[in-house]
Enzyme design. Structure first.
Site, PDB file in Angstrom:
ATOM      1  N   GLU A  66       4.490   3.759 -13.654  1.00  0.00           N
ATOM      2  CA  GLU A  66       4.758   5.086 -13.289  1.00  0.00           C
ATOM      3  C   GLU A  66       5.432   6.122 -13.794  1.00  0.00           C
ATOM      4  O   GLU A  66       6.175   6.180 -14.468  1.00  0.00           O
ATOM      5  CB  GLU A  66       6.442   4.284 -11.875  1.00  0.00           C
ATOM      6  CG  GLU A  66       6.974   6.097 -10.718  1.00  0.00           C
ATOM      7  CD  GLU A  66       8.066   5.736  -9.802  1.00  0.00           C
ATOM      8  OE1 GLU A  66       7.634   4.443  -9.022  1.00  0.00           O
ATOM      9  OE2 GLU A  66       8.688   6.017  -9.721  1.00  0.00           O
ATOM     10  N   PRO A  69       5.646  14.341 -13.140  1.00  0.00           N
ATOM     11  CA  PRO A  69       4.915  15.686 -13.859  1.00  0.00           C
ATOM     12  C   PRO A  69       5.506  16.223 -14.613  1.00  0.00           C
ATOM     13  O   PRO A  69       6.711  16.296 -14.147  1.00  0.00           O
ATOM     14  CB  PRO A  69       4.830  16.276 -12.078  1.00  0.00           C
ATOM     15  CG  PRO A  69       4.549  15.450 -11.154  1.00  0.00           C
ATOM     16  CD  PRO A  69       6.085  14.482 -11.093  1.00  0.00           C
ATOM     17  N   TRP A  98       6.497  12.731  -6.788  1.00  0.00           N
ATOM     18  CA  TRP A  98       6.518  14.205  -5.706  1.00  0.00           C
ATOM     19  C   TRP A  98       7.728  14.564  -5.707  1.00  0.00           C
ATOM     20  O   TRP A  98       8.930  14.423  -5.658  1.00  0.00           O
ATOM     21  CB  TRP A  98       6.088  13.845  -4.573  1.00  0.00           C
ATOM     22  CG  TRP A  98       5.520  14.632  -4.055  1.00  0.00           C
ATOM     23  CD1 TRP A  98       6.441  15.659  -2.663  1.00  0.00           C
ATOM     24  CD2 TRP A  98       4.145  15.598  -3.117  1.00  0.00           C
ATOM     25  NE1 TRP A  98       6.130  16.422  -2.248  1.00  0.00           N
ATOM     26  CE2 TRP A  98       4.772  16.340  -2.109  1.00  0.00           C
ATOM     27  CE3 TRP A  98       3.215  15.156  -3.826  1.00  0.00           C
ATOM     28  CZ2 TRP A  98       3.389  16.772  -2.013  1.00  0.00           C
ATOM     29  CZ3 TRP A  98       1.699  16.125  -3.390  1.00  0.00           C
ATOM     30  CH2 TRP A  98       2.314  16.394  -2.198  1.00  0.00           C
ATOM     31  N   HIS A 130       2.269   9.896  -4.649  1.00  0.00           N
ATOM     32  CA  HIS A 130       4.290   9.577  -3.569  1.00  0.00           C
ATOM     33  C   HIS A 130       3.847  11.254  -2.750  1.00  0.00           C
ATOM     34  O   HIS A 130       3.453  11.908  -3.337  1.00  0.00           O
ATOM     35  CB  HIS A 130       4.910   9.868  -4.683  1.00  0.00           C
ATOM     36  CG  HIS A 130       5.353   8.521  -5.506  1.00  0.00           C
ATOM     37  ND1 HIS A 130       6.946   8.120  -5.319  1.00  0.00           N
ATOM     38  CD2 HIS A 130       5.018   7.491  -5.524  1.00  0.00           C
ATOM     39  CE1 HIS A 130       7.283   7.333  -6.085  1.00  0.00           C
ATOM     40  NE2 HIS A 130       5.789   6.925  -6.582  1.00  0.00           N
ATOM     41  N   ARG A 160      10.273   9.004   2.643  1.00  0.00           N
ATOM     42  CA  ARG A 160      10.997   9.774   3.488  1.00  0.00           C
ATOM     43  C   ARG A 160      10.941  11.576   2.750  1.00  0.00           C
ATOM     44  O   ARG A 160      11.306  12.312   2.782  1.00  0.00           O
ATOM     45  CB  ARG A 160      12.329   9.630   4.055  1.00  0.00           C
ATOM     46  CG  ARG A 160      12.566  10.788   4.558  1.00  0.00           C
ATOM     47  CD  ARG A 160      14.809  10.406   4.913  1.00  0.00           C
ATOM     48  NE  ARG A 160      15.396  10.163   4.120  1.00  0.00           N
ATOM     49  CZ  ARG A 160      16.737  10.833   3.447  1.00  0.00           C
ATOM     50  NH1 ARG A 160      17.390   9.856   4.710  1.00  0.00           N
ATOM     51  NH2 ARG A 160      17.085  10.622   2.501  1.00  0.00           N
ATOM     52  N   TYR A 177      11.140  10.226   8.338  1.00  0.00           N
ATOM     53  CA  TYR A 177      11.136   9.379   8.478  1.00  0.00           C
ATOM     54  C   TYR A 177      10.302   8.339   7.654  1.00  0.00           C
ATOM     55  O   TYR A 177       8.792   9.483   8.261  1.00  0.00           O
ATOM     56  CB  TYR A 177      12.284   8.288   9.351  1.00  0.00           C
ATOM     57  CG  TYR A 177      13.284   8.132   9.659  1.00  0.00           C
ATOM     58  CD1 TYR A 177      14.712   8.226   9.447  1.00  0.00           C
ATOM     59  CD2 TYR A 177      13.744   8.710  11.693  1.00  0.00           C
ATOM     60  CE1 TYR A 177      15.863   7.718  10.152  1.00  0.00           C
ATOM     61  CE2 TYR A 177      14.388   9.008  11.316  1.00  0.00           C
ATOM     62  CZ  TYR A 177      16.201   8.792  11.184  1.00  0.00           C
ATOM     63  OH  TYR A 177      16.985   9.197  11.650  1.00  0.00           O
ATOM     64  N   HIS A 204      18.683   0.059   1.952  1.00  0.00           N
ATOM     65  CA  HIS A 204      19.180   1.448   1.955  1.00  0.00           C
ATOM     66  C   HIS A 204      20.122   2.133   1.747  1.00  0.00           C
ATOM     67  O   HIS A 204      21.340   1.465   2.288  1.00  0.00           O
ATOM     68  CB  HIS A 204      18.595   2.904   2.356  1.00  0.00           C
ATOM     69  CG  HIS A 204      17.711   3.660   1.997  1.00  0.00           C
ATOM     70  ND1 HIS A 204      18.753   4.974   2.326  1.00  0.00           N
ATOM     71  CD2 HIS A 204      16.620   4.316   1.958  1.00  0.00           C
ATOM     72  CE1 HIS A 204      18.469   5.693   1.995  1.00  0.00           C
ATOM     73  NE2 HIS A 204      16.615   5.862   1.529  1.00  0.00           N
ATOM     74  N   GLN A 231      13.015  -0.481  -5.163  1.00  0.00           N
ATOM     75  CA  GLN A 231      13.789   0.655  -5.963  1.00  0.00           C
ATOM     76  C   GLN A 231      14.464  -0.497  -7.098  1.00  0.00           C
ATOM     77  O   GLN A 231      13.870  -1.483  -6.868  1.00  0.00           O
ATOM     78  CB  GLN A 231      15.134   0.409  -5.396  1.00  0.00           C
ATOM     79  CG  GLN A 231      16.158   1.745  -5.362  1.00  0.00           C
ATOM     80  CD  GLN A 231      15.917   2.281  -6.198  1.00  0.00           C
ATOM     81  OE1 GLN A 231      14.517   2.529  -7.022  1.00  0.00           O
ATOM     82  NE2 GLN A 231      15.937   3.562  -5.527  1.00  0.00           N
ATOM     83  N   THR A 556     -27.440   4.635 -20.087  1.00  0.00           N
ATOM     84  CA  THR A 556     -27.001   5.681 -20.989  1.00  0.00           C
ATOM     85  C   THR A 556     -28.947   6.600 -21.457  1.00  0.00           C
ATOM     86  O   THR A 556     -29.659   5.973 -21.724  1.00  0.00           O
ATOM     87  CB  THR A 556     -26.963   6.050 -22.729  1.00  0.00           C
ATOM     88  OG1 THR A 556     -25.896   5.106 -21.796  1.00  0.00           O
ATOM     89  CG2 THR A 556     -26.355   6.973 -23.205  1.00  0.00           C
TER      90      THR A 556
END
Length: 650
Positions: A66, A69, A98, A130, A160, A177, A204, A231, A556
């Site tokens: 993971e 950016p 994200w 994401h 979410r 959600y 959560h 998580q 090629t």
């Protein structure tokens, strides 16, 4: 977990998958009929959920990585380079987070969308984007998904997201959600995307109970999620104690005190006391914390893998590589396979999945080739064909961050720079020349086979930018020249591409007459004046392979028409990537500009691949002719008047 969740009675329920019978992803018969040669690497066509299922059935553990950016364009350049390095270890996929504050769906080079697109298209990595529904309208989400599909992204992690402020505020025209986002994706895009959702081994933070959170997870899977990533957590027993023992679990290797604090803040988890007790005394020593993190991650990963209940490990890298790679190496999961599916770097865009032929000219610049052909509707499969006008994109946007060269500013004498690059030796200032504008990396192992000869000709003004040795039936598993599936044999014609002076070219053209038809050539200058002996401008296959139960594959080619598009890029690099490093009117800049304006770009192919290459003798004969002092004439004069050879000026 791949497309399954545990019921309250202990049984498993799976979402119906009508396309499961087609491991290739359910292509239409029309698209399949275009494919004259079976794709060599099944993983290029399989959906992510099929890859996972195959790994689970075989008991072959996977890992995934993971990234987030970066904030700056230079950070994006570094991250894309990291993709190339970390992609070599064999991750099943990577995912890109994200960040709502970073304009994640835009065309900015630092956006989540563009980073994920670059990973897929230019690095050939299976990628998961994401997407959060926090503070987004339904229409906006649909636009993001449509754009992702257009860019070749096939996998979405539906979340979410975290509220902008301290409390969650409902979005009237959006979703509240993750399950609503999953339903929307399936409603609007049917089965195009593979969908990942999040799971929480401790529940959560906002759920009233662990049981309630598990109900929400089941709802997300029932709505159409294909797999779950958990998580992060700090103890293996947290993961193994219940239903989450069947999910793809997320690991983090603590690499610094501040990064740990940030992780805890984002995940809303508490760090176990036994970890805090160790870290607090060394919190100012990042190296010590990293070593401790590697040790802890290794111990936890081994427990998880040895349990027999964990199919994959997902590493939150923090955009760093050393610690994660060390953990994976010690686990025996980091596999750098020297074999290649093709002789060139492949793209993971679904529309390029049948592509198996490219011109050789972009061999050292595959990202540039992919960029210039990104708007093609179809890609060559089986053979290049005789396209009289391939629509290569213009170079207007050539300087996008992921195409920038890493050339050195230490160039004093051009011949010396090329020679030092080939020899991997320091220049007169003591700096190693590790790249050129045409070659962003050190010599490939295959090119190293020609190192001695390349070094000789570069010292004499034949400035090589591309080459390959002749190969006659080497096993496809050969660690240097092999490619494709095992059990095959690969072949190559010797190839040499270089810049050289007009004086050398005049002599070369005289010499080449005695090597025809064994040697094909194409010579062109920056103005497009060119000469070739390619019959009817036909492409020439220079790499091919024979594999059990398949047609001959020729990935090629040397194509005279494509060469004229490549020459624009090749000559532009002298100015845009090299000369601009120096002040106007400086001696270095003037030398480079002179070469750009006056030298020719040449490619040579020795068609007699079973014999030792004659190309080095061709170059030697050229120099011997020059040394005799005999008048070589002005063979190039015909080019200048557009009246010469098999192909005059364009």
């Amino acid at each position: 977990m791949v497309n399954q969740v545990q019921r309250g009675d202990g049984t498993l329920s799976s979402r119906s998958d009508s396309s499961a019978a087609s491991a290739s992803g359910g292509d239409s018969s029309k698209e399949s009929s275009r494919c004259s040669t079976p794709v060599l690497d099944a993983d290029r066509t399989d959906r992510l959920r099929y890859k996972m299922r195959r790994r689970m059935e075989s008991g072959d553990h996977w890992f995934s990585l993971e990234f987030f950016p970066p904030r700056t364009a230079s950070g994006a350049v570094n991250l894309i380079s990291r993709f190339d390095r970390m992609g070599s270890g064999g991750p099943l996929f990577i995912d890109i987070t994200w960040h709502p504050s970073g304009d994640p769906g835009s065309d900015k080079e630092t956006s989540s969308m563009m980073i994920a697109s670059t990973a897929v298209n230019y690095c050939g990595l299976e990628s998961v984007l994401h997407l959060t529904c926090c503070n987004q309208s339904k229409d906006n989400i649909s636009r993001h998904l449509s754009k992702a599909k257009h860019l070749g992204l096939k996998n979405i992690m539906a979340l979410r997201g975290d509220p902008v402020g301290s409390d969650w505020e409902e979005e009237e025209e959006g979703f509240n959600y993750a399950v609503d986002l999953v339903k929307h994706i399936r409603s609007e895009f049917d089965d195009y995307f593979d969908i990942c959702v999040a799971g929480y081994p401790t529940g959560h933070p906002e759920a009233h109970s662990y049981k309630e959170d598990l109900i929400y997870l089941k709802e997300k899977v029932a709505a159409g999620a294909d797999f779950v990533i958990t998580q992060l957590f700090f103890r293996a027993e947290t993961f193994l104690k219940g239903v989450y023992a069947y999910l793809d679990q997320q690991c983090v290797c603590v690499q610094g005190y501040q990064s740990l604090r940030q992780l805890v803040k984002l995940s809303k988890l508490e760090v176990p006391e036994e970890i805090t007790r160790v870290i607090e005394p060394i919190k100012d020593n990042d190296a010590a914390i990293r070593n401790y993190g590697i040790h802890q991650a290794l111990e936890m990963c081994r427990v998880l893998l040895d349990s027999g209940r964990v199919p994959g490990l997902h590493f939150y890298t923090l955009n760093r590589e050393v610690a994660t790679m060390e953990v994976l190496r010690q686990l025996g999961m980091w596999q750098e396979d020297p074999r290649r599916p093709m002789p060139w770097a492949v793209s993971a865009h679904p529309k390029r999945k049948v592509e198996d032929v490219r011109p050789i000219f972009w061999g050292s610049r595959p990202k540039s080739y992919i960029y210039r052909t990104q708007d093609w509707d179809e890609f060559p499969n089986g053979r290049w064909g005789n396209s009289s006008s391939p629509a290569f994109g213009e170079l207007n946007d050539y300087y996008l961050f992921y195409l920038k060269s890493k050339s050195s500013k230490d160039a004093l004498l051009v011949f010396e720079v090329f020679t030092c690059y080939i020899a991997a030796q320091p220049n007169r200032k003591g700096h190693k020349v590790m790249c050129l504008p045409w070659n962003d990396e050190p010599l490939a192992p295959e090119t190293n086979m020609l190192k001695d000869e390349l070094e000789k000709v570069n010292t004499r003004g034949v400035l090589t930018i591309n080459s390959q040795p002749n190969i006659n039936g080497k096993p496809s598993t050969d660690p240097i020249v092999g490619w494709g599936p095992p059990g095959g044999y690969v072949f190559q014609k010797a190839y040499l591409e270089f810049f050289t002076s007009s004086e050398n070219v005049n002599a070369l053209l005289k010499v080449l007459k005695k090597y025809e038809p064994r040697v094909n050539y194409h010579i062109v200058n920056v103005h497009g004046r060119n000469l070739t002996n390619a019959p009817d401008m036909q492409p020439n296959a220079v790499t091919w392979g024979i594999f059990p139960g398949r047609e001959i594959v020729q990935p090629t080619v040397v194509d005279p028409v494509s060469f004229m598009f490549w020459k624009d890029e090749a000559f532009a690099l002298w100015i845009e990537q090299w000369a601009k490093l120096y002040e106007d009117e400086s001696p270095s800049r003037m030398i480079i500009k002179y070469i750009h304006d006056n030298y020719f770009l040449v490619n040579l192919v020795d068609n007699d691949f079973p014999l030792d290459s004659c190309l080095w003798q061709v170059i030697e004969d050229m120099f011997e002719l020059l040394q005799t002092g005999l008048d070589t004439g002005d063979v190039l004069g015909a080019l200048n008047t557009g009246d010469g050879g098999a192909s005059g000026g364009r």
